[in-house]
Design a protein around this motif. Structure first.
Motif, PDB file in Angstrom:
ATOM      1  N   ALA A  22       0.825  -1.207   0.000  1.00 30.88           N
ATOM      2  CA  ALA A  22       0.000   0.000   0.000  1.00 30.88           C
ATOM      3  C   ALA A  22       0.858   1.255   0.000  1.00 30.88           C
ATOM      4  O   ALA A  22       0.538   2.251  -0.659  1.00 30.88           O
ATOM      5  CB  ALA A  22      -0.932  -0.009   1.204  1.00 30.88           C
ATOM      6  N   ALA A  39      -5.645   1.261  -8.065  1.00 32.93           N
ATOM      7  CA  ALA A  39      -6.199  -0.013  -8.541  1.00 32.93           C
ATOM      8  C   ALA A  39      -5.135  -1.110  -8.506  1.00 32.93           C
ATOM      9  O   ALA A  39      -5.439  -2.280  -8.223  1.00 32.93           O
ATOM     10  CB  ALA A  39      -6.744   0.140  -9.957  1.00 32.93           C
ATOM     11  N   THR A  90      -2.780  -1.351  -6.304  1.00 28.28           N
ATOM     12  CA  THR A  90      -2.723  -1.781  -4.900  1.00 28.28           C
ATOM     13  C   THR A  90      -3.797  -2.818  -4.608  1.00 28.28           C
ATOM     14  O   THR A  90      -3.544  -3.852  -3.975  1.00 28.28           O
ATOM     15  CB  THR A  90      -2.897  -0.571  -3.963  1.00 28.28           C
ATOM     16  OG1 THR A  90      -1.890   0.401  -4.262  1.00 28.28           O
ATOM     17  CG2 THR A  90      -2.771  -0.981  -2.507  1.00 28.28           C
ATOM     18  N   ALA A  91      -5.012  -2.546  -5.090  1.00 30.22           N
ATOM     19  CA  ALA A  91      -6.115  -3.493  -4.886  1.00 30.22           C
ATOM     20  C   ALA A  91      -5.819  -4.820  -5.581  1.00 30.22           C
ATOM     21  O   ALA A  91      -6.092  -5.903  -5.031  1.00 30.22           O
ATOM     22  CB  ALA A  91      -7.417  -2.895  -5.415  1.00 30.22           C
ATOM     23  N   LEU A 120      -3.316  -6.842  -3.585  1.00 27.57           N
ATOM     24  CA  LEU A 120      -3.922  -7.416  -2.382  1.00 27.57           C
ATOM     25  C   LEU A 120      -4.800  -8.615  -2.717  1.00 27.57           C
ATOM     26  O   LEU A 120      -4.956  -9.529  -1.907  1.00 27.57           O
ATOM     27  CB  LEU A 120      -4.753  -6.357  -1.648  1.00 27.57           C
ATOM     28  CG  LEU A 120      -3.957  -5.180  -1.071  1.00 27.57           C
ATOM     29  CD1 LEU A 120      -4.890  -4.154  -0.455  1.00 27.57           C
ATOM     30  CD2 LEU A 120      -2.963  -5.668  -0.035  1.00 27.57           C
ATOM     31  N   ALA A 121      -5.360  -8.630  -3.948  1.00 25.27           N
ATOM     32  CA  ALA A 121      -6.228  -9.745  -4.344  1.00 25.27           C
ATOM     33  C   ALA A 121      -5.450 -11.024  -4.598  1.00 25.27           C
ATOM     34  O   ALA A 121      -6.043 -12.109  -4.658  1.00 25.27           O
ATOM     35  CB  ALA A 121      -7.023  -9.359  -5.592  1.00 25.27           C
ATOM     36  N   ALA A 153      -5.536  -2.684 -11.981  1.00 21.90           N
ATOM     37  CA  ALA A 153      -5.781  -3.919 -11.228  1.00 21.90           C
ATOM     38  C   ALA A 153      -5.061  -5.101 -11.876  1.00 21.90           C
ATOM     39  O   ALA A 153      -4.479  -5.954 -11.186  1.00 21.90           O
ATOM     40  CB  ALA A 153      -7.281  -4.191 -11.149  1.00 21.90           C
TER      41      ALA A 153
END
Length: 393
Positions: A140, A260, A262-263, A266-267, A312
């Motif tokens: 992050a 995006a 970062t997201a 994390l996924a 993403a």
């Protein structure tokens, strides 16, 4: 309990310092149009100024990427903050193009020192059992900091006075505060050696890594290239083709791609490293298709969607690539292999971006963007197809 609190406090504060440094590397993004007006240079020059940053990062990764293992994390991070301050100083003093090149090169040196050292520092600061959460903090801080740079500069340059100076003055203050915070934190490397023991890291690929490195490196290359185009030429496209002259909006569009990412990173914990790599390739391909639609039909909504979907996909692909390559590497060669992957990734920020700049004059910004998209789509499609074939059995 006190020890655990101290560990998390150091982890979070280290992440904040990480974010401040990375924000400085993307701070000039919404300001390139103003520099073009001031100094009268072309779109090709914008891409070269931007790409100089990548050469600084690659140089540090190869020559001193393992310096913090020897001398400690904090000295390397303080040196990185010093380069960040010097970079801001160059932009504040900029009276010509040479200052911009120097500022971007110093920014690359700063990011090169921080990329490995700050990630290790944040993870090592966490108390026992907190490795997963610490990795989240590091991820992050890295991508979030990159996203905050254009957002901060866009807002300040659009709504505050002195647009070419205030963003860098604010960043200098943040860097000074970060240095004070870092001096108050503990060191995580227990056995330190002299700086003279640091040797350049030679990129290398042991036999077990070679089957997975190709598609992983291609996905990393395309993802970073997409970010490179977003952060170097998307403000010009928004202004020239869509009539969006608000620098806060330009900064926000670029920031969305990093947030995006970062997201997406994390996924990876949910979908697994091996599945995240082909899924990331699919996300990158979709982001490139949306960007092509945005260039062809001049639609802001498609630019925003491209930033979100492509960002993403980049996050999924890059963290998946890093995990797959690291797990396939022998422990004694892991650092060299990861450095090789980062070198390929950062080459994606420089080479394709300069290519777009070269093509802008003969075929226009939209045409150059479409050529870039076609080339990147071929690469990422080949990588995705190879990964799917390997997973069939």
């Amino acid at each position: 309990m006190d020890r655990m609190r101290r560990g998390w406090r150091q982890c979070v504060l280290g992440g904040a310092v990480f974010a401040v440094c990375m924000a400085g590397t993307t701070l000039p993004t919404p300001l390139y149009g103003l520099y073009q007006e001031k100094f009268g240079f072309s779109e090709l020059t914008v891409t070269v100024v931007y790409a100089v940053y990548a050469f600084g990062v690659i140089g540090v990764l190869l020559l001193a990427g393992n310096a913090s293992d020897a001398v400690g994390r904090r000295p390397v991070l303080l040196a990185g903050l010093g380069f960040a301050a010097a970079s801001a100083g160059c932009f504040l003093l900029a009276g010509g193009l040479g200052w911009l090149y120097a500022g971007r090169l110093l920014s690359g040196l700063s990011a090169g020192l921080f990329t490995g050292a700050a990630t290790a520092y944040v993870i090592e600061s966490a108390p026992p059992g907190g490795g997963g959460r610490a990795t989240f903090v590091a991820t992050a801080a890295n991508m979030g900091g990159l996203g905050c740079g254009p957002l901060l500069a866009g807002l300040l340059s659009q709504y505050a006075p002195r647009p070419l100076y205030l963003p860098f003055e604010v960043h200098l203050v943040l860097v000074a505060v970060s240095a004070a915070v870092l001096l108050g934190l503990g060191e995580t490397v227990r056995q330190r050696r002299a700086l003279a023991t640091v040797r350049p890291q030679r990129p290398g690929l042991p036999p077990p890594v070679r089957p997975v490195f190709g598609p992983a490196a291609i996905a990393a290359f395309v993802g970073f290239a997409l970010f490179g185009v977003f952060t170097s030429v998307s403000p010009a496209f928004l202004a020239q083709s869509l009539g969006v002259h608000n620098r806060a909006v330009s900064g926000l569009v670029v920031a969305l791609a990093f947030f995006a990412s970062t997201a997406g990173q994390l996924a990876v914990g949910r979908v697994g490293a091996r599945r995240s790599l082909p899924l990331g390739c699919a996300g990158l391909l979709a982001g490139l298709a949306l960007l092509a639609g945005a260039l062809y039909w001049d639609l802001l909504a498609l630019v925003v969607l491209s930033a979100l979907v492509g960002g993403a996909g980049q996050g999924l692909a890059f963290r998946g690539a890093l995990s797959v390559v690291a797990s396939a590497s022998p422990p004694d060669r892991r650092a060299a292999v990861i450095s090789t992957l980062f070198v390929v990734a950062y080459a994606g920020i420089s080479v394709p971006v300069i290519g777009v700049g070269v093509l802008v004059d003969p075929i226009g910004l939209e045409g150059a963007g479409l050529v870039f998209i076609a080339c990147m789509a071929v690469l990422v499609s080949a990588a995705g197809a190879y990964l799917l074939r390997r997973s069939d059995p």
